[in-house]
Design a protein around this motif. Sequence first.
Motif, PDB file in Angstrom:
ATOM      1  N   GLN A   1       0.826  -1.214   0.000  1.00 57.75           N
ATOM      2  CA  GLN A   1       0.000   0.000   0.000  1.00 57.75           C
ATOM      3  C   GLN A   1       0.858   1.261   0.000  1.00 57.75           C
ATOM      4  N   ASP A   2       0.552   2.174  -0.919  1.00 58.40           N
ATOM      5  CA  ASP A   2       1.218   3.475  -1.019  1.00 58.40           C
ATOM      6  C   ASP A   2       2.740   3.367  -1.184  1.00 58.40           C
ATOM      7  N   THR A   3       3.195   2.364  -1.916  1.00 61.69           N
ATOM      8  CA  THR A   3       4.628   2.219  -2.192  1.00 61.69           C
ATOM      9  C   THR A   3       4.842   2.269  -3.708  1.00 61.69           C
ATOM     10  N   PRO A   4       6.055   2.545  -4.144  1.00 64.08           N
ATOM     11  CA  PRO A   4       6.345   2.559  -5.574  1.00 64.08           C
ATOM     12  C   PRO A   4       6.633   1.166  -6.154  1.00 64.08           C
ATOM     13  N   LEU A   5       6.500   0.111  -5.334  1.00 65.71           N
ATOM     14  CA  LEU A   5       6.801  -1.236  -5.809  1.00 65.71           C
ATOM     15  C   LEU A   5       5.960  -1.556  -7.041  1.00 65.71           C
ATOM     16  N   ARG A   6       6.625  -1.931  -8.135  1.00 66.05           N
ATOM     17  CA  ARG A   6       5.904  -2.306  -9.344  1.00 66.05           C
ATOM     18  C   ARG A   6       6.231  -3.727  -9.807  1.00 66.05           C
ATOM     19  N   THR A   7       7.397  -4.264  -9.370  1.00 70.73           N
ATOM     20  CA  THR A   7       7.786  -5.604  -9.808  1.00 70.73           C
ATOM     21  C   THR A   7       8.352  -6.405  -8.652  1.00 70.73           C
ATOM     22  N   LEU A   8       7.848  -7.620  -8.494  1.00 71.97           N
ATOM     23  CA  LEU A   8       8.352  -8.566  -7.502  1.00 71.97           C
ATOM     24  C   LEU A   8       8.986  -9.723  -8.261  1.00 71.97           C
ATOM     25  N   ILE A   9      10.271  -9.941  -8.031  1.00 71.03           N
ATOM     26  CA  ILE A   9      10.990 -11.038  -8.663  1.00 71.03           C
ATOM     27  C   ILE A   9      11.122 -12.159  -7.642  1.00 71.03           C
ATOM     28  N   SER A  10      10.595 -13.325  -7.987  1.00 65.01           N
ATOM     29  CA  SER A  10      10.701 -14.462  -7.061  1.00 65.01           C
ATOM     30  C   SER A  10      11.852 -15.358  -7.487  1.00 65.01           C
ATOM     31  N   VAL A  11      12.560 -15.888  -6.501  1.00 66.63           N
ATOM     32  CA  VAL A  11      13.645 -16.838  -6.732  1.00 66.63           C
ATOM     33  C   VAL A  11      13.320 -18.134  -6.004  1.00 66.63           C
ATOM     34  N   ASN A  12      13.915 -19.210  -6.454  1.00 66.05           N
ATOM     35  CA  ASN A  12      13.738 -20.517  -5.827  1.00 66.05           C
ATOM     36  C   ASN A  12      12.280 -20.954  -5.821  1.00 66.05           C
ATOM     37  N   GLY A  13      11.584 -20.673  -6.905  1.00 65.46           N
ATOM     38  CA  GLY A  13      10.183 -21.063  -7.042  1.00 65.46           C
ATOM     39  C   GLY A  13       9.356 -19.938  -7.620  1.00 65.46           C
ATOM     40  N   THR A  14       8.098 -20.196  -7.767  1.00 64.82           N
ATOM     41  CA  THR A  14       7.172 -19.218  -8.332  1.00 64.82           C
ATOM     42  C   THR A  14       6.424 -18.513  -7.210  1.00 64.82           C
ATOM     43  N   ALA A  15       6.245 -17.219  -7.379  1.00 61.21           N
ATOM     44  CA  ALA A  15       5.539 -16.428  -6.365  1.00 61.21           C
ATOM     45  C   ALA A  15       4.102 -16.898  -6.236  1.00 61.21           C
ATOM     46  N   GLY A  16       3.637 -16.990  -5.020  1.00 57.81           N
ATOM     47  CA  GLY A  16       2.227 -17.309  -4.765  1.00 57.81           C
ATOM     48  C   GLY A  16       1.434 -16.019  -4.718  1.00 57.81           C
ATOM     49  N   ASP A  17       0.510 -15.933  -3.788  1.00 60.37           N
ATOM     50  CA  ASP A  17      -0.310 -14.728  -3.643  1.00 60.37           C
ATOM     51  C   ASP A  17       0.535 -13.562  -3.164  1.00 60.37           C
ATOM     52  N   HIS A  18       0.327 -12.410  -3.789  1.00 58.48           N
ATOM     53  CA  HIS A  18       0.998 -11.171  -3.386  1.00 58.48           C
ATOM     54  C   HIS A  18       0.238 -10.013  -4.013  1.00 58.48           C
ATOM     55  N   ALA A  19       0.569  -8.797  -3.613  1.00 55.25           N
ATOM     56  CA  ALA A  19      -0.143  -7.614  -4.114  1.00 55.25           C
ATOM     57  C   ALA A  19       0.732  -6.750  -5.023  1.00 55.25           C
ATOM     58  N   ALA A  20       1.922  -7.202  -5.364  1.00 53.69           N
ATOM     59  CA  ALA A  20       2.765  -6.427  -6.284  1.00 53.69           C
ATOM     60  C   ALA A  20       2.122  -6.420  -7.663  1.00 53.69           C
ATOM     61  N   PRO A  21       2.168  -5.293  -8.381  1.00 52.11           N
ATOM     62  CA  PRO A  21       1.524  -5.210  -9.689  1.00 52.11           C
ATOM     63  C   PRO A  21       2.044  -6.219 -10.723  1.00 52.11           C
ATOM     64  N   ASN A  22       3.348  -6.461 -10.731  1.00 48.68           N
ATOM     65  CA  ASN A  22       3.947  -7.404 -11.695  1.00 48.68           C
ATOM     66  C   ASN A  22       4.788  -8.424 -10.944  1.00 48.68           C
ATOM     67  N   SER A  23       4.861  -9.617 -11.500  1.00 49.88           N
ATOM     68  CA  SER A  23       5.659 -10.668 -10.885  1.00 49.88           C
ATOM     69  C   SER A  23       6.482 -11.372 -11.962  1.00 49.88           C
ATOM     70  N   ILE A  24       7.733 -11.640 -11.634  1.00 49.55           N
ATOM     71  CA  ILE A  24       8.640 -12.351 -12.524  1.00 49.55           C
ATOM     72  C   ILE A  24       9.274 -13.472 -11.720  1.00 49.55           C
ATOM     73  N   ALA A  25       9.359 -14.657 -12.303  1.00 50.56           N
ATOM     74  CA  ALA A  25      10.082 -15.756 -11.656  1.00 50.56           C
ATOM     75  C   ALA A  25      11.465 -15.808 -12.271  1.00 50.56           C
ATOM     76  N   ALA A  26      12.486 -15.651 -11.423  1.00 53.37           N
ATOM     77  CA  ALA A  26      13.871 -15.698 -11.895  1.00 53.37           C
ATOM     78  C   ALA A  26      14.230 -17.129 -12.253  1.00 53.37           C
ATOM     79  N   GLU A  27      15.007 -17.266 -13.297  1.00 57.18           N
ATOM     80  CA  GLU A  27      15.475 -18.605 -13.688  1.00 57.18           C
ATOM     81  C   GLU A  27      16.485 -19.083 -12.678  1.00 57.18           C
ATOM     82  N   SER A  28      16.426 -20.342 -12.344  1.00 66.06           N
ATOM     83  CA  SER A  28      17.372 -20.905 -11.386  1.00 66.06           C
ATOM     84  C   SER A  28      18.652 -21.312 -12.053  1.00 66.06           C
TER      85      SER A  28
END
Length: 183
Positions: free
Chosen positions: A156-183
């Motif tokens: 809430q009220d943050t500039p976060l626009r992208t969440l990059i997940s490592v070691n798996g795929t992101a589950g539920d979250h509120a970040a506008p965009n999500s990317i799964a990093a390659e292992s």
Amino acid sequence: MISPKSNPKSDATFEIADPVPSDSPGALEIGFNIPQRYNASRILFDNLANGNGERTALIGPAGTRSYGELCAEASRWGNGLQSLGLKRGDRVLMFLDDTPAYPAAFFGAVRAGLVPLLINTLTPPDLLQFYLSDSNASVAVADAEFCSRFDAQACQDTPLRTLISVNGTAGDHAAPNSIAAES
């Protein structure tokens, strides 16, 4: 105390001296030189130039990495973060467990001129929201198991626009965009 000092390798270095008086009980001088334009990732990448690319850099339950492998991963991270539009001095929040992704993402961010913010994985959503807001971080890197911490309250009220997940795929979250990093 920082003072200019001449160095045969580079005339743009500074000497950092320990301000503790040398007559204090147990005091030691620990002065050292740093270049005017310092990048901590150079220490890692110098291992390649010194012929240590095949030597082990990391050992842990999540596997090992040689200096060459770690440098390659760090380079990919730096390029990947820059491809998201991040510029020199931008902050990247890192919510990572102790796996090889941590030093790779950290050194990649530093090598790209970004500022990694290393956040304790026990941080609650309200404090995470403060870190995101205060740092102006538009990108966060998190272990997949911690992505749910980026809930509506934390984002809430943050500039976060992208969440990059490592070691798996992101589950539920509120970040506008999500990317799964390659292992």
